[in-house]
Design an enzyme around this catalytic site. Structure first.
Site, short mmCIF file in Angstrom:
data_model
loop_
_atom_site.label_atom_id
_atom_site.label_comp_id
_atom_site.label_asym_id
_atom_site.label_seq_id
_atom_site.Cartn_x
_atom_site.Cartn_y
_atom_site.Cartn_z
N SER A 257 -11.62 -0.97 -0.48
CA SER A 257 -10.27 -0.85 0.08
C SER A 257 -10.22 -1.17 1.61
O SER A 257 -9.67 -1.92 1.86
CB SER A 257 -9.53 0.44 0.03
OG SER A 257 -9.06 0.74 -1.22
N HIS B 86 -3.58 6.06 3.01
CA HIS B 86 -4.89 5.02 2.71
C HIS B 86 -4.02 3.75 3.33
O HIS B 86 -4.96 3.07 4.11
CB HIS B 86 -4.42 4.76 1.28
CG HIS B 86 -5.57 3.60 0.45
ND1 HIS B 86 -5.15 2.21 0.63
CD2 HIS B 86 -6.93 3.73 0.23
CE1 HIS B 86 -6.04 1.63 0.18
NE2 HIS B 86 -7.17 2.43 -0.04
N ASP C 105 0.97 -1.32 -0.18
CA ASP C 105 0.06 0.09 0.15
C ASP C 105 0.94 1.27 0.15
O ASP C 105 1.99 1.27 -0.52
CB ASP C 105 -0.93 -0.01 1.28
CG ASP C 105 -2.26 0.64 0.92
OD1 ASP C 105 -2.44 1.70 0.68
OD2 ASP C 105 -3.18 -0.39 0.85
#
Length: 442
Positions: free
Chosen positions: A394, A238, A163
């Site tokens: 996600s 994120h 990520d």
């Protein structure tokens, strides 16, 4: 999940899927759901996250046994301008840069046809994460901070997160949870062959425990393949949210014998390169006790070659992938890596907050998406106790990653057995999920 072999046949079918017409099945009934900050597209909107291919770069994989001298001769043969190898991982993989104006597809075809020591060749491309940028200020995490969050000894399983990295000081936990590259106590490692109807067997790990070093930097826990150093600081946000979901739900499940391996493969804008992804994947898959890799990102239409090849070879690893946020039937608009049809890939979409339908933005597909989990108003608590809410598949994927981890720890099962157990323990629903398994995972 569709189960097809060999890999070549699979990729041909995936290519054909991308050119098919719209799904003749009825579109799912979507309840009234507020628009989310992560994606507001409708089923008729054009795909936004198509890969952007490089006009003068390729990624190659040398065959085993090709010497350094032979590699140089091969580069000269194809007039490679510069080349790059992966940090701390497989030296058989290289990114080749050619002069501007080259016919890159012609050169790729030439390399593919020639028998000169190249096993695979693929396009280099970039892709964007389907999420807004948080705008976090660039920051450097000190070695001492990383060490303070690194476990003295690994136990149970390791979950690798490919990520944007992890911002350690944004997490509500200060106890050690990071993977220790030099220490291992127990390892769960079950290998199952790609072909079906073969018995799984337990295999002792032969993967190296030596921490990687590159350009004067030495690994502490994880690696940043964007900036090429040990500091996997998340300057986007994120990856930290994904880690937060995993850590919180591991605590809810009362699971302690695990660790997280952060692998930064996307930058502060949520942009990633295929080469960094390939390098990061190889790095993670070689680590001892890595049984689960969470991949909450993706692109549409083109499967490419190297990543599915590597994922299909790592049969002991369960890959948890997000299905995407474009409200598309990915049986016909494939989203990768979630649409790779392997037994060790679990694709996760999102149900709505009322748990009575698919959320408006989530992709779906009776062959390409396995489960729906919570991807709306996912609570994210920071280090100050403040709670924000995340939206997107996600953040549904890490819920399922935790379930997979629990089953792996409890039963040491193969990825396919883990998938079946998640299905068996899922919540049956009366509404159509438009996924392979008509259950939701809570």
């Amino acid at each position: 999940m569709t189960r097809l072999t060999p890999l070549v046949s699979i990729l041909i079918l995936l290519f054909l899927y991308s050119g098919c017409s719209r799904d003749p099945l009825q579109e799912p009934i979507v309840k009234s759901i507020p628009k989310t900050p992560e994606n507001q597209s409708s089923k008729n909107a054009p795909l936004q996250n198509l890969p952007i291919e490089s006009s003068n770069e390729l990624i190659v994989q040398f065959k085993q046994g090709v010497s350094t001298v032979q590699k140089q001769a091969i580069r000269q043969r194809y007039e490679v301008k510069t080349y790059q190898t992966c940090n701390c991982s497989n030296q058989q993989i290289e990114k080749w840069e050619f002069k501007e104006g080259i016919d890159i597809e012609g050169r790729k075809g030439q390399i593919t046809q020639d028998d000169v020591g190249i096993e695979s060749v693929d396009n280099e491309f970039s892709y964007l994460m389907e999420a807004v940028t948080t705008g976090w200020i660039p920051y450097s995490q000190s070695p001492d901070l990383i060490r303070s969050r690194t476990k003295a000894n690994n136990a149970g399983i390791t979950i690798a997160i490919l990520d944007t990295g992890i911002h350690l000081q944004k997490l509500p936990v200060s106890t050690p949870f990071l993977y220790n590259p030099g220490r291992n106590t127990t390892t769960l490692h079950t290998d199952i062959r790609v072909r079906r109807n073969q018995s799984p067997f337990v295999q002792s790990s032969q993967r190296p425990r030596t921490p990687c070093s590159y350009n004067g930097q030495t690994e502490i826990s994880g690696w940043d393949f964007v900036n090429h150093d040990f500091d996997t600081f998340d300057d986007h946000g994120h990856g930290t949210k994904v880690a937060n979901v995993i850590i919180t739900n591991m605590e809810n499940e009362q699971i302690n014998n695990y660790q997280i391996l952060p692998v930064k493969v996307m930058n502060d804008q949520g942009k990633g390169s295929y080469f960094d992804l390939i390098c990061g994947y190889i790095y993670a898959s070689k680590k001892e006790s890595v049984s689960i890799i969470n991949m909450s990102f993706g692109w549409y239409n083109t499967p490419f070659v190297l990543l599915p090849k590597l994922m299909s070879e790592n049969t002991h690893i369960t890959h948890i992938t997000s299905a995407g946020n474009s409200n598309k039937n990915t049986d016909f608009y494939p989203h990768y890596p979630s649409a790779y049809p392997f037994d060790n890939v679990i694709a996760v979409g999102s149900f709505n907050e009322g748990k009575d339908g698919k959320v408006s933005f989530s992709n779906y597909g009776r062959n390409s998406v396995d489960f729906l989990s919570l991807g709306t108003a996912v609570p994210i608590e920071d280090n100050l106790g403040d709670i924000s809410y995340a939206y997107g598949t996600s953040f549904a994927a890490p819920f399922v990653a935790v379930k997979a981890a629990k089953h792996k720890i409890d039963f040491n099962e193969t990825p396919l057995e883990i998938t079946n157990r998640i299905y068996t323990n899922g919540t049956p629903v009366s509404f159509p999920t438009f996924t392979k398994y008509n259950v939701i995972v809570e």
